[in-house]
Design an enzyme around this catalytic site. Structure first.
Site, short mmCIF file in Angstrom:
data_model
loop_
_atom_site.label_atom_id
_atom_site.label_comp_id
_atom_site.label_asym_id
_atom_site.label_seq_id
_atom_site.Cartn_x
_atom_site.Cartn_y
_atom_site.Cartn_z
N TYR A 147 0.85 -1.20 0.00
CA TYR A 147 0.00 0.00 0.00
C TYR A 147 0.88 1.25 0.00
O TYR A 147 1.87 1.34 0.75
CB TYR A 147 -0.89 0.01 1.24
CG TYR A 147 -1.72 1.26 1.37
CD1 TYR A 147 -3.01 1.33 0.85
CD2 TYR A 147 -1.20 2.41 1.99
CE1 TYR A 147 -3.76 2.50 0.95
CE2 TYR A 147 -1.94 3.57 2.10
CZ TYR A 147 -3.22 3.61 1.56
OH TYR A 147 -3.95 4.76 1.65
N GLU A 191 -3.62 7.39 -4.23
CA GLU A 191 -3.58 6.13 -3.48
C GLU A 191 -3.36 4.96 -4.42
O GLU A 191 -4.13 4.76 -5.36
CB GLU A 191 -4.90 5.94 -2.71
CG GLU A 191 -4.89 4.73 -1.79
CD GLU A 191 -6.19 4.58 -1.02
OE1 GLU A 191 -7.27 4.50 -1.65
OE2 GLU A 191 -6.14 4.55 0.23
#
Ligand code: GDP
Ligand code: MN
Length: 411
Positions: free
Chosen positions: A127, A215
């Site tokens: 992530y 993101e």
């Protein structure tokens, strides 16, 4: 300067200013321009286009519904297929539907395009994101080895697994910071240099496009130790869009709630909330927060919030009221006005006019203080609307509770 020590422990509070959400395929195009590796992919609006693209890419591909929300994988919005014919079938089954994910709300979002992408052999899902942290006034890079799941869940269950580094607004993100992030991601030695470069390039994406969020979830390490952004979400800062004429066209208003669209056109701030029954009209963001607390304390969750701001004229008040009324979840309306620049009598006239036009009979609880409050209350009292006045917010909460009980009694 040890910037990192200034980074607070919790996830950054999202800034209040509004942003423009764009599709994954558009985010991917931006990443491509900045040299961030992504799987080969093209966007399709028809099933036969999808088939063509799949045969061009060759082999196994992934069909990804393009909606302004994540969580698609869990609900069939991301599907791996073996052949172009299968890509065509999956696309046909997705186009024209509404995808409901844990991020869309119950009515979902329309699927009008799909992205067909090359598949990668994934060894590890990581992530990586960048947001503005309002508390420290700087972009913060967040990295975690826990890719593929929602960062809010990671923050809740295993906060120690989120690594944060703040960029310096003047200096930017240094290479040694980028390398620290790559190390924290635990990438294999062979991918350390490429991941460091990816982090640096992603930071440039964020800064040079005036993003409020970038993101990458998941960032993947492939079996042959390549790194790539498998999924990408980008939000653009609304107030800075004028500096990026090339990005202005990326808005997709079909992905917006129709009521939100109408509010935006009327320059009203509207927030839809799930599960509530009380429609709330307020002036000012702080007052909205207080109103939310009070309605909740009264045992009634707000269905939405409409902030009419300071200088609302009667036409805008009318539109505001109609937007609240058009929300099917609304069973009761709370108007909480603290009139400074706004005038209570104008707001009252707008409410009466809109209620007449829409034939609204929903119970309404109105608290008005400040400029021309007495006139405002009189206008409402003289109308034949189902209105209960309240002296203040606490009083309004008591009335709401009573009214909700009455509604329950009559059901
Ligand atoms: P989201 O669910 O909306 O966040 O969509 P993503 O693009 O993140 O995809 C969801 C999941 O599908 C990923 O976490 C991967 O596990 C899987 N996935 C997507 N593309 C590929 C691929 O090319 N290969 C493999 N093996 N899995 C993929
Ligand atoms: Mn994802």
């Amino acid at each position: 300067m040890h910037v990192r020590q200034q980074v607070p422990d919790q996830l950054p509070v999202k800034s209040e200013s509004s942003f423009v959400n764009i599709h994954e395929y558009q985010a991917k195009e931006i990443l491509d321009r900045f040299g961030v590796p992504t799987p080969r992919a093209e966007v399709a609006s028809t099933a036969s286009e999808a088939k063509e693209i799949a045969s061009r890419i060759g082999g196994r591909v992934v069909v990804k519904a393009q909606v302004h929300a994540g969580g698609r994988g869990k609900v069939g919005g991301v599907k791996l297929v073996e052949t172009p014919e299968e890509a065509k079938q999956v696309t046909a089954s997705l186009l024209g539907t509404r995808l409901v994910t844990n991020q869309t709300g119950p009515s979902g979002l329309p699927v009008e395009k799909v992205m067909i992408a090359e598949t990668l052999d994934i060894k590890d899902e990581l992530y990586l994101s960048i947001v503005i942290d309002g508390d420290i006034g700087a972009p913060v890079v967040m990295a975690s080895t826990e890719g593929g799941m929602e960062i809010e869940q990671v923050a809740e269950a295993t906060p120690e697994k989120i690594f944060r580094v703040a960029g310096d607004p003047l200096i930017g993100l240094t290479t040694y910071h980028a390398r620290d992030i790559a190390l924290a991601l635990g990438v294999p030695a062979k991918a350390l240099r490429t991941t460091t470069k990816l982090v640096t390039d992603l930071y440039r994406v964020f800064i040079e496009n005036d993003c409020s969020l970038v993101e990458i979830n998941p960032l993947v390490i492939t079996k042959d130790d390549q790194v790539a952004a498998l999924d990408a979400k980008i939000n653009l800062e609304d107030d800075a869009l004028f500096r990026h004429p090339e990005l202005g066209g990326l808005r997709d208003s079909n992905q917006q709630d129709p009521l939100e669209q109408r509010a935006e056109q009327a320059d009203l701030a509207y927030v839809k909330l799930d599960g509530g029954r009380v429609g709330c009209m307020v002036n000012g963001a702080g007052l909205a927060m207080a109103t939310m607390d009070i309605t909740k304390a009264a045992g009634a969750d707000p269905a939405n919030f409409l902030d009419i701001g300071g200088s609302a004229d009667q036409a805008r008040i009318e539109e505001a009221f109609k937007i609240i009324m058009d929300d099917d979840d609304v069973e009761m309306i709370l108007v909480n006005l603290f009139a400074g620049i706004a005038r209570s009598d104008i707001v009252a006239q707008g409410i009466v006019a809109a209620a007449k036009e829409t034939d609204a009979q929903l119970p309404m609880v109105v608290a008005m203080r400040g400029t021309n409050a007495e006139e405002g209350i009189k206008i409402l009292a003289d109308s034949d609307l189902n209105i209960t006045g309240a002296p203040d917010l606490a009083g309004a909460a008591v009335v709401i509770k009573q009214k909700l009980q009455e509604l329950e009694g009559s059901n």
